[in-house]
Design an enzyme around this catalytic site. Sequence first.
Site, PDB file in Angstrom:
ATOM      1  N   ASN A 163       0.589  -1.191  -0.098  1.00  0.00           N
ATOM      2  CA  ASN A 163      -0.167   0.056   0.336  1.00  0.00           C
ATOM      3  C   ASN A 163       0.160   1.070   0.010  1.00  0.00           C
ATOM      4  O   ASN A 163       0.386   2.394  -0.909  1.00  0.00           O
ATOM      5  CB  ASN A 163      -1.051  -0.324   1.495  1.00  0.00           C
ATOM      6  CG  ASN A 163      -1.702   1.107   1.141  1.00  0.00           C
ATOM      7  OD1 ASN A 163      -2.635   1.592   0.368  1.00  0.00           O
ATOM      8  ND2 ASN A 163      -1.515   1.707   2.451  1.00  0.00           N
ATOM      9  N   HIS A 164       2.483   1.255   0.782  1.00  0.00           N
ATOM     10  CA  HIS A 164       2.700   2.528   0.738  1.00  0.00           C
ATOM     11  C   HIS A 164       4.548   1.733   0.482  1.00  0.00           C
ATOM     12  O   HIS A 164       4.738  -0.202   0.730  1.00  0.00           O
ATOM     13  CB  HIS A 164       2.773   3.242   2.657  1.00  0.00           C
ATOM     14  CG  HIS A 164       1.824   1.971   2.805  1.00  0.00           C
ATOM     15  ND1 HIS A 164       1.199   1.415   3.982  1.00  0.00           N
ATOM     16  CD2 HIS A 164       3.484   1.427   3.818  1.00  0.00           C
ATOM     17  CE1 HIS A 164       0.919   0.837   3.994  1.00  0.00           C
ATOM     18  NE2 HIS A 164       2.947   0.553   4.679  1.00  0.00           N
TER      19      HIS A 164
ATOM     20  N   ASP B 192       0.998   7.207   0.724  1.00  0.00           N
ATOM     21  CA  ASP B 192       0.609   5.996   0.465  1.00  0.00           C
ATOM     22  C   ASP B 192       1.011   5.340  -1.845  1.00  0.00           C
ATOM     23  O   ASP B 192       1.166   6.479  -2.310  1.00  0.00           O
ATOM     24  CB  ASP B 192      -0.675   5.861  -0.243  1.00  0.00           C
ATOM     25  CG  ASP B 192      -1.760   5.569   1.056  1.00  0.00           C
ATOM     26  OD1 ASP B 192      -1.033   4.986   1.962  1.00  0.00           O
ATOM     27  OD2 ASP B 192      -3.303   4.784   0.800  1.00  0.00           O
TER      28      ASP B 192
ATOM     29  N   ASP C 198      -0.023  -7.144   3.036  1.00  0.00           N
ATOM     30  CA  ASP C 198      -0.212  -5.996   4.033  1.00  0.00           C
ATOM     31  C   ASP C 198      -1.564  -4.779   3.467  1.00  0.00           C
ATOM     32  O   ASP C 198      -0.824  -3.854   2.540  1.00  0.00           O
ATOM     33  CB  ASP C 198       0.589  -5.089   4.467  1.00  0.00           C
ATOM     34  CG  ASP C 198       1.273  -4.380   5.988  1.00  0.00           C
ATOM     35  OD1 ASP C 198       0.659  -4.515   6.503  1.00  0.00           O
ATOM     36  OD2 ASP C 198       1.156  -3.499   5.109  1.00  0.00           O
TER      37      ASP C 198
ATOM     38  N   GLU D 197      -4.110  -9.555   4.490  1.00  0.00           N
ATOM     39  CA  GLU D 197      -3.931  -8.512   5.992  1.00  0.00           C
ATOM     40  C   GLU D 197      -5.891  -7.892   5.496  1.00  0.00           C
ATOM     41  O   GLU D 197      -4.979  -6.562   5.038  1.00  0.00           O
ATOM     42  CB  GLU D 197      -3.217  -7.852   6.524  1.00  0.00           C
ATOM     43  CG  GLU D 197      -3.309  -7.776   7.928  1.00  0.00           C
ATOM     44  CD  GLU D 197      -3.000  -5.777   8.097  1.00  0.00           C
ATOM     45  OE1 GLU D 197      -3.567  -5.658   9.231  1.00  0.00           O
ATOM     46  OE2 GLU D 197      -2.348  -5.138   7.505  1.00  0.00           O
TER      47      GLU D 197
HETATM   48  C1  NOJ Z   1      -0.468  -3.522   9.251  1.00  0.00           C
HETATM   49  C2  NOJ Z   1       0.902  -4.388   9.989  1.00  0.00           C
HETATM   50  O1  NOJ Z   1       0.274  -4.972  10.203  1.00  0.00           O
HETATM   51  C3  NOJ Z   1       0.970  -3.140  10.950  1.00  0.00           C
HETATM   52  O2  NOJ Z   1       2.366  -3.478  11.815  1.00  0.00           O
HETATM   53  C4  NOJ Z   1       1.094  -2.164  10.463  1.00  0.00           C
HETATM   54  O3  NOJ Z   1       1.767  -1.347  11.367  1.00  0.00           O
HETATM   55  C5  NOJ Z   1       0.635  -1.154   8.634  1.00  0.00           C
HETATM   56  N1  NOJ Z   1      -0.144  -2.432   7.971  1.00  0.00           N
HETATM   57  C6  NOJ Z   1       0.686   0.171   7.873  1.00  0.00           C
HETATM   58  O4  NOJ Z   1       1.989  -0.896   7.021  1.00  0.00           O
END
Ligand code: NOJ
Length: 542
Positions: A104-105, A172, A202, A244
């Site tokens: 995402n980023h 992002d 992620d 995730e």
């Molecule tokens: C989800 C991850 O589990 C977390 O640790 C992280 O800070 C955020 N995504 C941003 O990448």
Amino acid sequence: MDRTPLWYKDAIFYELYVRAFRDSNGDGHGDLKGVIEKLDYLQDLGVNCVWLLPIFPSPLLDDGYDVADFAGIHPDYGTLDDFKELIKQAHKRNIRIITDFVVNHTSADHPWFQAARNDRNSPFRDFFVWSDTPERFPGARIIFVDTEKSNWTWDEKAGQYYWHRFYSSQPDLNYDNPAVQSEILEAMKFWMDMGIDGFRVDAIPYLFERDGTNCENLPETHAFLKKMRKYVDEHFPNAVLLSEANQWPEDVREYFGDGDEMHMAFHFPVMPRIFMSLRRESSNPLRRILQRTPPIPDNCQWCTFLRNHDELTLEMVTESDRRWMWSQFAPDPRMRLNLGIRRRLAPLLDNDFAKIVLANSLLFTLPGSPIVYYGDEIGMGDNIWLNDRDGVRTPMQWNKGKNAGFTDADKTFNPVIDTSPYDPAHVNVADQMADLASLYYLTKNMIAVRKVHRAFGWGDFKWAEPSKPKEIAAYYRSFQSETLLIVNNLTSRKQTVDIKLAEEQLFFPPPDLFTGRATGELLDGSIRLELPENGYLWLKLS
Ligand code: NOJ
């Protein structure tokens, strides 16, 4: 390495933070060679897929979720050769390796962002999302509510605001730009060419932004993820994509597509309900969320977990349940972080052995493939006074020696837990490996038993009808000719419970999966079971 297709449906996952696991070179930071040293331990535990938190070069403002180079290894962790060696050594032991992939980023330090902010005409400018006002996309919520006030941050050099769903140090990427899409797929190929077995992908709900929406779960995002899956299938058919998406079940369901999007997804809403069910001594929270969980395609799988490297997220509960969870599990405000709780499994359950084991019984028997968070197999504690989520990312406690056997260095990247009853004198791998009644052994046994019964990974799930349906979470898991009956006593009292059985199951008392011993008393059309306080039974009916 076995080539079983759909291997992830049966896998036991283990999540570990490389920096915290084992330091091989004495600099106080865990590294890849340290993980290699501990592969025998993981094999012995019975794990067959390890998920590594991000290992890329990074300023570590979000422990590697701020990636500065998608094709390298953070120098503290080692080299690409070390990574190749890790894969080779893990595969020798039939352990797969997946790593976090942050799509995402990037980090603000990433050369793409540096080029973008320094020059409006750079081809990289359009790799990120810019605006002259911080007013766009007002429907998008802020995720790190304790730190960030807006999803936009003004960049002096760029002369514009840039968009970020997480920390302002994590701009992002702009997925509307086809070049971003192909760069990300190329980067994934880089790791798959090295033999990696897949990715924990992620923050997938946030890839695109659209006016008038909350900028989550957009159709454009699903279209890109399908493209990602196609790419992975074409080049690396055995690799897994674990998503995730911290969303409600019906929204997560969409990420499986028609079996042509993500292979796996964490079941975020189940997790807090395991804790709720234990504390309320009621199966209702679990019943309701599983009822709300749609079926998924056959080639897909849920991922269940009790804890991970983040705060115990309470995004997927109602406002009043969140307040209740905080009051029960985070009485000290310092335990709270964003919309969650920064504590580990053992402290959350008051270090109550029977409750921790019962939580594991649920983890290993509910639908999905289970993930164990490093250290939870020995009941490690946390340190709520550390920054952000560092308190659940402390060094693994291998023995009671210096720095818990994590490193020879005098200083560790995060302090070792040093307060009783969670300090290394009380909680460490070596002692538990020498004690057949330890949490380590109970976890190992559950893993071993789970692995020989395909109903856990492949089977249907159906609630049973115990005489005390609130206090007892009882369900069948069945696959082909095998039917298992799992019975969990959610209460801190002994329970006698009757469960109706089908006629063909009423000939012999069923064997317990752990001991083989015939268990229970057959009565007229049902079985009577005795369960100790917070006890559990895994029985084989057919
Ligand atoms: C989800 C991850 O589990 C977390 O640790 C992280 O800070 C955020 N995504 C941003 O990448």
